[in-house]
Design a protein around this motif. Structure first.
Motif, PDB file in Angstrom:
ATOM      1  N   SER A 162       0.824  -1.219   0.000  1.00  0.00           N
ATOM      2  CA  SER A 162       0.000   0.000   0.000  1.00  0.00           C
ATOM      3  C   SER A 162       0.856   1.266   0.000  1.00  0.00           C
ATOM      4  O   SER A 162       2.048   1.238   0.336  1.00  0.00           O
ATOM      5  N   ASP A 206     -13.346   1.096  -6.284  1.00  0.00           N
ATOM      6  CA  ASP A 206     -11.887   1.349  -6.299  1.00  0.00           C
ATOM      7  C   ASP A 206     -11.285   1.645  -4.919  1.00  0.00           C
ATOM      8  O   ASP A 206     -10.149   2.098  -4.834  1.00  0.00           O
ATOM      9  N   ILE A 263      -9.555   0.505  -1.754  1.00  0.00           N
ATOM     10  CA  ILE A 263      -8.777  -0.636  -1.267  1.00  0.00           C
ATOM     11  C   ILE A 263      -8.537  -0.436   0.230  1.00  0.00           C
ATOM     12  O   ILE A 263      -7.992   0.602   0.628  1.00  0.00           O
ATOM     13  N   THR A 291      -6.430  -0.606   3.261  1.00  0.00           N
ATOM     14  CA  THR A 291      -4.981  -0.793   3.378  1.00  0.00           C
ATOM     15  C   THR A 291      -4.506  -0.863   4.819  1.00  0.00           C
ATOM     16  O   THR A 291      -3.325  -1.051   5.069  1.00  0.00           O
ATOM     17  N   SER A 328      -7.720   3.047  -6.019  1.00  0.00           N
ATOM     18  CA  SER A 328      -6.842   2.372  -6.979  1.00  0.00           C
ATOM     19  C   SER A 328      -6.828   3.068  -8.334  1.00  0.00           C
ATOM     20  O   SER A 328      -6.076   2.688  -9.219  1.00  0.00           O
ATOM     21  N   SER A 329      -7.672   4.088  -8.510  1.00  0.00           N
ATOM     22  CA  SER A 329      -7.713   4.789  -9.803  1.00  0.00           C
ATOM     23  C   SER A 329      -7.498   6.280  -9.586  1.00  0.00           C
ATOM     24  O   SER A 329      -7.652   6.773  -8.470  1.00  0.00           O
TER      25      SER A 329
END
Ligand code: MN
Length: 242
Positions: free
Chosen positions: A162, A189, A191, A193, A207-208
């Motif tokens: 991460s 998107d 995540i 972590t 993630s984007s």
């Protein structure tokens, strides 16, 4: 070279009874955010509640956006009925801060979300919240631990792959815990972590798109061990601007 400018989403609060104008609302943020940002070399600016078009202009003046802690997000924004354990909400501020998030994403501005800010990122991406930590399946950890305002209350485990691990260089981190709500289902998107031992989500990353990280604890209320998080955010904001 000019300083990195970080816009903070303001909130409304009633003026205290001792004020000369106790019936008026005030726009505010807490000093801790401002001093941590300044300490890391950024210039913070409090963004007012304005119509979307105007807010877009303000976002374009900023290099990054900080979404701070604050009251519970109205559950209607994640299509749930209000639970009796949900705290008061300000729908006007919720709507404005969601707009602020979308505009920052549109213009690829790095975002750091803290506590409510992390929850707001998740809600904006279509996720939901536990309206109170007691509604989670596991209840071993007392999350609203106001006795340890600025110090370690519980530990979290950080995922090795991460951004957060890149920042703290450690899988285990002691954090304060001033939240009574937490992320339930993850948004698009998002995540997870970092988690607490009761599997409560303590950090998310998107993630984007541009850099976007949300933490459930309050790094601005903790000591210099948290400065690396603000440094990383401001580095990203600087990069995004050049
Ligand atoms: Mn916690």
């Amino acid at each position: 070279m000019r300083n990195v400018v970080i816009g903070l989403g303001g909130m409304y609060d009633k003026a205290p009874p001792s004020s000369a104008f106790p019936t008026l609302r005030r726009l505010f943020t807490n000093e801790g955010y401002l001093s941590k940002l300044q300490n890391s070399g950024a210039l913070p600016i409090l963004l007012p509640v304005v119509p979307e078009e105007d807010l877009e202009q303000l976002v374009l003046l900023c290099d990054g956006i900080l979404l701070a802690g604050g009251p519970d997000i109205d559950p209607s924004f994640y299509n749930e009925e209000r639970h009796v354990l949900c705290g008061p909400s300000d729908r006007e501020v919720d709507r404005y801060q969601l707009q602020l998030f979308y505009l920052a994403r549109k213009h690829r501005k790095p975002i750091l979300g803290i506590c409510r800010g992390a929850q707001l990122i998740n809600v904006a991406q279509g996720g939901t919240l536990h309206q109170d930590y007691r509604l989670q399946s596991e209840k071993a950890v007392l999350h609203p631990d106001y006795e340890n305002w600025g110090s370690e209350s519980h530990t979290i485990t950080i995922a090795c792959d991460s951004k957060l691990f890149g920042i703290f260089q450690n899988q285990t981190l002691g954090v304060n815990s001033l939240h009574h709500q937490s992320i339930a289902t993850l948004g698009k998107d998002c995540i997870p972590t970092a988690v607490c031992c009761d599997s409560s989500i303590e950090a998310i990353e998107l993630s984007s798109g541009a850099w976007c990280l949300g933490v459930q604890w309050h790094p601005e209320a903790m000591g210099s061990g948290m400065d690396c998080l603000f440094d990383a955010f401001i580095d990203e904001a600087r990069k995004a601007n050049t």
